[in-house]
Design an enzyme around this catalytic site. Structure first.
Site, PDB file in Angstrom:
ATOM      1  N   ARG A 192      36.098  33.541  41.514  1.00 62.23           N
ATOM      2  CA  ARG A 192      36.921  34.598  40.916  1.00 62.23           C
ATOM      3  C   ARG A 192      37.912  34.007  39.920  1.00 62.23           C
ATOM      4  O   ARG A 192      38.171  34.588  38.864  1.00 62.23           O
ATOM      5  CB  ARG A 192      37.647  35.381  42.000  1.00 62.23           C
ATOM      6  CG  ARG A 192      36.724  36.268  42.840  1.00 62.23           C
ATOM      7  CD  ARG A 192      37.436  36.845  44.056  1.00 62.23           C
ATOM      8  NE  ARG A 192      38.593  37.655  43.689  1.00 62.23           N
ATOM      9  CZ  ARG A 192      39.505  38.080  44.556  1.00 62.23           C
ATOM     10  NH1 ARG A 192      39.404  37.750  45.850  1.00 62.23           N
ATOM     11  NH2 ARG A 192      40.518  38.825  44.156  1.00 62.23           N
ATOM     12  N   CYS A 253      47.464  35.993  43.373  1.00 64.77           N
ATOM     13  CA  CYS A 253      46.157  36.168  44.021  1.00 64.77           C
ATOM     14  C   CYS A 253      45.542  37.444  43.491  1.00 64.77           C
ATOM     15  O   CYS A 253      45.636  37.730  42.297  1.00 64.77           O
ATOM     16  CB  CYS A 253      46.311  36.184  45.542  1.00 64.77           C
ATOM     17  SG  CYS A 253      47.440  37.468  46.153  1.00 64.77           S
TER      18      CYS A 253
END
Length: 301
Positions: A192, A253
Site C-alpha cells: 500500500r 497510516c
C-alpha cells in the site's frame, strides 16, 4: 472521593503492561479494562460480536468509531473534548481511574489508538496490554462471555483537555515535506505504501506522502507471540527503515488508527511525543491537490 479512588487504583507502570501484571491487578478498585478492537473494512470481523463471545473478565467495549467526530467526513477523526468526555465516562473512566486497553487483532491494530486518544485528551494513567487478547489467552488466563454491559454505574467526572502537540493536520504535513527536522513514518503494509496494492477504502490513490518512511505496524510485534518487539529490535527496525528517532516524528497510516501503534512503541522507548497525522491516507490519498509518490521510500533530505 477522587483522592480516595486514586489512592486505591493500581499505578500504571508505563505505556505497556503484561498479562501477568493485569491478571494480578484485575478487579482492583479504579482499574478499568477496555477492549478497543476494530478491524479494517472487508476483514469480515465483528468486534462487538467477538467481544461478547470472549473478553477479559470485567472488560468494557470502547468503540473507536462511535468515539470519533460524528460530523467529520473522514473515519476516526478525533472528536471534540466534550464528545470524548462522554465516551470515557460511558465506559466508566473518571479522572481517578487507571486504564488498560487491549484488542483482539494480535498485532495491536487499534488498542494503541484508544491509548493515544486518552493521552491526547490529557489522561496519562493508561497502558496497552502487551500481546492483547491473544497473549492473555496464551498465558492461560480466564475469559468471560455473554452480552456486553450496557448500563454502567454513574461515573465520576472525566476531564478532557486536548494536547495539540500530539496531532497534525493536512496543512502541517504539506508544510513539513522536505523539512530536515521532521520525519513522517507510514505504518501501512509495504504494498500500500508503494502503491502496488489497493487501499481497503474505495476512491483513494495509491502511494505515500513524499519523503515518508515505511515501517509496517505488523513489524512492531513478534509474529509468533503478538508481543511487542524489544527495544534493540525496534532500534534496528528504525535504522533499516531510515528513521532517525532524534527528529520530530509524525505517524500516519490509513485512518489514523494503526499509526498509534508506532507512537506507543516509541513511547515505550522514551519518545513520548510522537504526533499523529489524524487524516492519514484517508485524507491524503483522497485528494488530487497534494503530491503522492509511489515505489520504495526515498528520502528528500
Amino acid at each position: 472521593m477522587h483522592d480516595s479512588a486514586a489512592r486505591s487504583s493500581p499505578g500504571i507502570p508505563g505505556p505497556a503492561v503484561s498479562a501477568a501484571w493485569l491478571a494480578t491487578h484485575l478487579g482492583s478498585p479504579g482499574l478499568v479494562v477496555l477492549d478497543g478492537s476494530w478491524y479494517l473494512p472487508g476483514s469480515g470481523r465483528d468486534p462487538m460480536r467477538e467481544f461478547e463471545d470472549r473478553r477479559i473478565p470485567g472488560a468494557r467495549y470502547f468503540d473507536i468509531d462511535r468515539c470519533s467526530d460524528p460530523l467529520a467526513e473522514l473515519p476516526h477523526t478525533v472528536p471534540a473534548p466534550r464528545h470524548f468526555q462522554r465516551c470515557a465516562e460511558g465506559a466508566g473512566v473518571s479522572d481517578s481511574s487507571s486504564v488498560v486497553v487491549y484488542d483482539g487483532s494480535g498485532v495491536n491494530l487499534s488498542a494503541a489508538r484508544v491509548w493515544w486518544m486518552f493521552r491526547y485528551f490529557g489522561f496519562e494513567r493508561v497502558a496497552v496490554l502487551d500481546g492483547g487478547l491473544r497473549h492473555w489467552l496464551a498465558s492461560g488466563h480466564a475469559v468471560q462471555s455473554g452480552p456486553a454491559l450496557r448500563t454502567l454505574e454513574a461515573a465520576a467526572p472525566f476531564t478532557a483537555t486536548a494536547r495539540p502537540h500530539l496531532i497534525r493536520s493536512l496543512a502541517d504535513i504539506v508544510e513539513s515535506i522536505g523539512g530536515g527536522d521532521i520525519q513522517i513514518v507510514d505504518v501501512r503494509p509495504p504494498g500500500r505504501f508503494a502503491g502496488t496494492e489497493p487501499e481497503p477504502r474505495a476512491g483513494l490513490r495509491g502511494g505515500h506522502i513524499p519523503g515518508s518512511r515505511n515501517l509496517p505496524y505488523t513489524s512492531l510485534v513478534d509474529s509468533g507471540t503478538g508481543l511487542a518487539i524489544g527495544r534493540n529490535e525496534l532500534a534496528r527496525a528504525l535504522h533499516e527503515a531510515g528513521i532517525n528517532p532524534a527528529r520530530e516524528l509524525i505517524g500516519t497510516c490509513g485512518s489514523g488508527t494503526s499509526a498509534c501503534a508506532f507512537a506507543w512503541m516509541m513511547a515505550r522507548s522514551g519518545h513520548e511525543d510522537v504526533a499523529i497525522y489524524d487524516g492519514s491516507w484517508s485524507e491524503w490519498g483522497g485528494r488530487d491537490d497534494v503530491p503522492v509518490d509511489t515505489g520504495p521510500a526515498v528520502s528528500l533530505t
